[in-house]
Design a protein around this motif. Sequence first.
Motif, mmCIF file in Angstrom:
data_model
loop_
_atom_site.group_PDB
_atom_site.id
_atom_site.type_symbol
_atom_site.label_atom_id
_atom_site.label_comp_id
_atom_site.label_asym_id
_atom_site.label_seq_id
_atom_site.Cartn_x
_atom_site.Cartn_y
_atom_site.Cartn_z
ATOM 1 N N GLY A 1 -7.509 2.544 4.346
ATOM 2 C CA GLY A 1 -6.689 2.543 3.343
ATOM 3 C C GLY A 1 -6.717 3.758 2.289
ATOM 4 O O GLY A 1 -5.840 4.148 1.810
ATOM 5 N N HIS B 1 -2.326 3.517 2.065
ATOM 6 C CA HIS B 1 -2.649 2.431 1.225
ATOM 7 C C HIS B 1 -2.038 1.101 1.557
ATOM 8 O O HIS B 1 -2.388 0.297 1.070
ATOM 9 N N TRP C 1 -4.819 -1.338 2.259
ATOM 10 C CA TRP C 1 -5.341 -2.014 1.153
ATOM 11 C C TRP C 1 -4.710 -3.219 0.838
ATOM 12 O O TRP C 1 -5.314 -4.370 0.598
#
Length: 91
Positions: A16, A20, A23
């Motif tokens: 991540g 992102h 995540w």
Amino acid sequence: MGTIIMAGAVVLVVMGFGNHVWWLAAAALLYLYTQYGRGSSSASTPGAGTPTGSAPATYQAYRARRDQQAKWERRYRRERPFEARRQDRGN
């Protein structure tokens, strides 16, 4: 199983740093594991049915499930004598 989930979450978090979205995938994985994974509180509540293939949490739960199964089998034999006899013969 929990170790595999945690390792997968760590890998997703490390991935991540570049994107992102990973995540979010790690957070979703941990959320799903806590909700539906092994040791979830929903499986140990008295009102919930025992999932197929898993052992009851306590001996009392085991006895209750076994007694309920025996009750169902007696009722089946009483209400369907011909089918019960056929099952006893193995056909």
